[in-house]
Design a protein around this motif. Structure first.
Motif, PDB file in Angstrom:
ATOM      1  N   UNK A  36       5.138  -1.268   5.900  1.00  0.00           N
ATOM      2  CA  UNK A  36       4.077  -1.648   4.978  1.00  0.00           C
ATOM      3  C   UNK A  36       4.627  -1.623   3.558  1.00  0.00           C
ATOM      4  N   UNK A  37       4.333  -2.666   2.810  1.00  0.00           N
ATOM      5  CA  UNK A  37       4.771  -2.818   1.430  1.00  0.00           C
ATOM      6  C   UNK A  37       3.578  -3.222   0.587  1.00  0.00           C
ATOM      7  N   UNK A  38       3.677  -3.002  -0.707  1.00  0.00           N
ATOM      8  CA  UNK A  38       2.585  -3.393  -1.586  1.00  0.00           C
ATOM      9  C   UNK A  38       3.133  -3.894  -2.910  1.00  0.00           C
ATOM     10  N   UNK A  39       2.315  -4.702  -3.567  1.00  0.00           N
ATOM     11  CA  UNK A  39       2.685  -5.238  -4.862  1.00  0.00           C
ATOM     12  C   UNK A  39       1.468  -5.200  -5.778  1.00  0.00           C
ATOM     13  N   UNK A  40       1.572  -4.422  -6.825  1.00  0.00           N
ATOM     14  CA  UNK A  40       0.527  -4.352  -7.830  1.00  0.00           C
ATOM     15  C   UNK A  40       0.730  -5.464  -8.848  1.00  0.00           C
ATOM     16  N   UNK A  41      -0.331  -5.873  -9.542  1.00  0.00           N
ATOM     17  CA  UNK A  41      -0.188  -6.923 -10.556  1.00  0.00           C
ATOM     18  C   UNK A  41       0.856  -6.562 -11.606  1.00  0.00           C
ATOM     19  N   UNK A  42       1.792  -7.474 -11.842  1.00  0.00           N
ATOM     20  CA  UNK A  42       2.817  -7.265 -12.835  1.00  0.00           C
ATOM     21  C   UNK A  42       3.941  -6.334 -12.436  1.00  0.00           C
ATOM     22  N   UNK A  43       3.963  -5.882 -11.191  1.00  0.00           N
ATOM     23  CA  UNK A  43       4.985  -4.961 -10.741  1.00  0.00           C
ATOM     24  C   UNK A  43       5.737  -5.527  -9.542  1.00  0.00           C
ATOM     25  N   UNK A  44       6.913  -4.965  -9.296  1.00  0.00           N
ATOM     26  CA  UNK A  44       7.704  -5.362  -8.146  1.00  0.00           C
ATOM     27  C   UNK A  44       7.087  -4.838  -6.856  1.00  0.00           C
ATOM     28  N   UNK A  45       7.393  -5.517  -5.776  1.00  0.00           N
ATOM     29  CA  UNK A  45       6.975  -5.043  -4.470  1.00  0.00           C
ATOM     30  C   UNK A  45       7.692  -3.744  -4.137  1.00  0.00           C
ATOM     31  N   UNK A  46       6.965  -2.806  -3.567  1.00  0.00           N
ATOM     32  CA  UNK A  46       7.543  -1.525  -3.203  1.00  0.00           C
ATOM     33  C   UNK A  46       7.191  -1.164  -1.772  1.00  0.00           C
ATOM     34  N   UNK A  47       8.078  -0.427  -1.153  1.00  0.00           N
ATOM     35  CA  UNK A  47       7.817   0.060   0.187  1.00  0.00           C
ATOM     36  C   UNK A  47       6.807   1.185   0.165  1.00  0.00           C
ATOM     37  N   UNK A  48       5.996   1.255   1.200  1.00  0.00           N
ATOM     38  CA  UNK A  48       5.000   2.302   1.344  1.00  0.00           C
ATOM     39  C   UNK A  48       5.393   3.230   2.495  1.00  0.00           C
ATOM     40  N   UNK A  49       5.280   2.724   3.712  1.00  0.00           N
ATOM     41  CA  UNK A  49       5.648   3.463   4.908  1.00  0.00           C
ATOM     42  C   UNK A  49       6.203   2.502   5.943  1.00  0.00           C
ATOM     43  N   UNK A  50       7.025   3.029   6.823  1.00  0.00           N
ATOM     44  CA  UNK A  50       7.597   2.241   7.908  1.00  0.00           C
ATOM     45  C   UNK A  50       7.571   3.071   9.173  1.00  0.00           C
ATOM     46  N   UNK A  51       7.413   2.405  10.301  1.00  0.00           N
ATOM     47  CA  UNK A  51       7.459   3.081  11.587  1.00  0.00           C
ATOM     48  C   UNK A  51       8.422   2.324  12.493  1.00  0.00           C
ATOM     49  N   UNK A  52       9.338   3.051  13.115  1.00  0.00           N
ATOM     50  CA  UNK A  52      10.323   2.439  13.989  1.00  0.00           C
ATOM     51  C   UNK A  52       9.702   2.109  15.333  1.00  0.00           C
ATOM     52  N   UNK A  53      10.470   1.410  16.173  1.00  0.00           N
ATOM     53  CA  UNK A  53       9.987   1.071  17.502  1.00  0.00           C
ATOM     54  C   UNK A  53       9.694   2.304  18.343  1.00  0.00           C
ATOM     55  N   UNK A  54      10.370   3.412  18.051  1.00  0.00           N
ATOM     56  CA  UNK A  54      10.167   4.654  18.794  1.00  0.00           C
ATOM     57  C   UNK A  54       9.146   5.580  18.142  1.00  0.00           C
ATOM     58  N   UNK A  55       8.565   5.167  17.021  1.00  0.00           N
ATOM     59  CA  UNK A  55       7.540   5.957  16.379  1.00  0.00           C
ATOM     60  C   UNK A  55       8.008   6.856  15.257  1.00  0.00           C
ATOM     61  N   UNK A  56       9.279   6.772  14.870  1.00  0.00           N
ATOM     62  CA  UNK A  56       9.783   7.551  13.745  1.00  0.00           C
ATOM     63  C   UNK A  56       9.333   6.904  12.444  1.00  0.00           C
TER      64      UNK A  56
END
Length: 123
Positions: A36-56
């Motif tokens: 999951x990534x997000x981009x606020x107005x006027x800002x660069x896209x940033x990572x939020x959270x990630x989940x691997x195929x195994x749930x990590x």
């Protein structure tokens, strides 16, 4: 070919909660890491959270630590982002994207980006 569609965004008050969904079609989701990534107005896209195929899970920063949770339901071909204790600075467009098996430190390693869902946190 894998396609991802984000949903669940909307307007929330500070301190409120939203649950975003990332629904996959065209291919099974179980072999992919989903970020999951997000981009606020006027800002660069940033990572939020990630989940691997195994749930990590991988937390990309301290801004959402303790407030957001990522999970997956392979039977439903869907990954979720539960957002609690929302703050105005959480406002932005939220995207999901995939990578094979494992999470990666940057969105440049991900593909199959969805169109995003708008999250607005305001009183």
């Amino acid at each position: 070919q894998l396609q991802l569609v984000e949903s669940g965004g909307g307007l929330a008050q500070p301190g409120g909660s939203l649950r975003l969904s990332c629904a996959a079609s065209g291919s099974a989701l179980y072999s992919y890491a989903i970020g999951w990534f997000r981009q606020a107005p006027g800002k660069d896209r940033e990572g939020v959270l990630c989940i691997s195929s195994s749930g990590v899970t991988t937390n990309y920063g301290d801004s959402v630590k303790g407030r957001f949770t990522i999970s997956r339901d392979n039977a439903k071909n869907t990954v979720y982002l539960q957002m609690n204790s929302l703050k105005p600075e959480d406002t932005g467009v939220y995207y999901c994207a995939r990578r094979n098996y494992a999470c990666a430190p940057s969105g440049i390693y991900f593909g199959s980006w969805g169109q995003g869902t708008q999250v607005t946190v305001s009183s």
